[in-house]
Design a protein around this motif. Sequence first.
Motif, short mmCIF file in Angstrom:
data_model
loop_
_atom_site.label_atom_id
_atom_site.label_comp_id
_atom_site.label_asym_id
_atom_site.label_seq_id
_atom_site.Cartn_x
_atom_site.Cartn_y
_atom_site.Cartn_z
N UNK A 118 36.87 46.12 51.92
CA UNK A 118 36.16 46.50 52.69
C UNK A 118 36.66 46.49 54.12
N UNK A 119 36.42 47.53 54.84
CA UNK A 119 36.23 48.41 55.93
C UNK A 119 36.93 47.21 57.32
N UNK A 120 38.49 48.19 57.72
CA UNK A 120 39.39 47.24 58.96
C UNK A 120 38.18 46.46 60.18
N UNK A 121 38.34 45.93 59.94
CA UNK A 121 37.19 44.80 60.99
C UNK A 121 37.55 44.78 62.96
N UNK A 122 36.30 44.60 63.30
CA UNK A 122 36.18 44.47 64.69
C UNK A 122 36.49 43.20 65.09
N UNK A 123 35.41 43.19 66.59
CA UNK A 123 35.78 42.21 66.92
C UNK A 123 34.97 40.95 66.68
N UNK A 124 35.76 39.45 66.57
CA UNK A 124 34.70 38.62 65.23
C UNK A 124 35.97 38.30 64.48
N UNK B 273 27.58 42.13 46.84
CA UNK B 273 28.69 41.31 46.99
C UNK B 273 28.81 42.76 48.59
N UNK B 274 27.78 43.46 48.88
CA UNK B 274 28.43 44.19 49.85
C UNK B 274 27.52 43.04 51.33
N UNK B 275 26.41 42.86 50.70
CA UNK B 275 25.84 42.14 51.82
C UNK B 275 26.52 40.41 52.18
N UNK B 276 26.91 40.25 51.02
CA UNK B 276 27.39 38.76 50.50
C UNK B 276 28.92 38.35 51.79
N UNK B 277 29.30 39.85 52.35
CA UNK B 277 30.37 40.00 52.33
C UNK B 277 30.88 40.04 53.88
N UNK C 83 33.90 41.28 62.63
CA UNK C 83 33.22 41.46 61.90
C UNK C 83 33.54 43.31 61.33
N UNK C 84 32.68 43.16 60.01
CA UNK C 84 33.30 45.09 59.41
C UNK C 84 32.11 45.73 59.61
N UNK C 85 32.42 46.91 60.56
CA UNK C 85 31.59 47.61 60.99
C UNK C 85 29.98 48.48 59.74
N UNK C 86 29.17 48.23 60.20
CA UNK C 86 28.49 47.86 59.06
C UNK C 86 27.65 49.72 59.28
N UNK C 87 27.58 50.40 57.95
CA UNK C 87 26.96 52.00 58.36
C UNK C 87 25.79 52.25 58.57
N UNK C 88 25.06 52.53 59.42
CA UNK C 88 23.50 52.13 59.99
C UNK C 88 23.13 52.87 58.64
#
Length: 85
Positions: free
Chosen positions: A1-7, A21-25, A9-14
């Motif tokens: 999983x990429x680096x996380x931001x506030x709270x 598994x990615x959706x679950x994470x 939360x990972x940035x999610x590609x638009x």
Amino acid sequence: MPETGRWGLPPVPPRKRLRGQQRKEVAEAVVNAYDPGSASIRDIADATGRSYGWVHQVLKDQKVPLRPRGGARPRRAATKKEEDK
């Protein structure tokens, strides 16, 4: 999983569909940010780069009880009879 931001939360590609598994994470991170009451749906949407509707749907899919809408409720104006008391 990429680096996380506030709270956390990972940035999610638009415009990219998340599956498996990615959706679950991402769903787990969204629920964790929303549960303690620190982040609103709009805050989570901004942090992940996804829409309000997408975040709302993820929370519903995870059966998270949604908080009521915020903000102070306007007080009703006093009537003439109440003012006379």
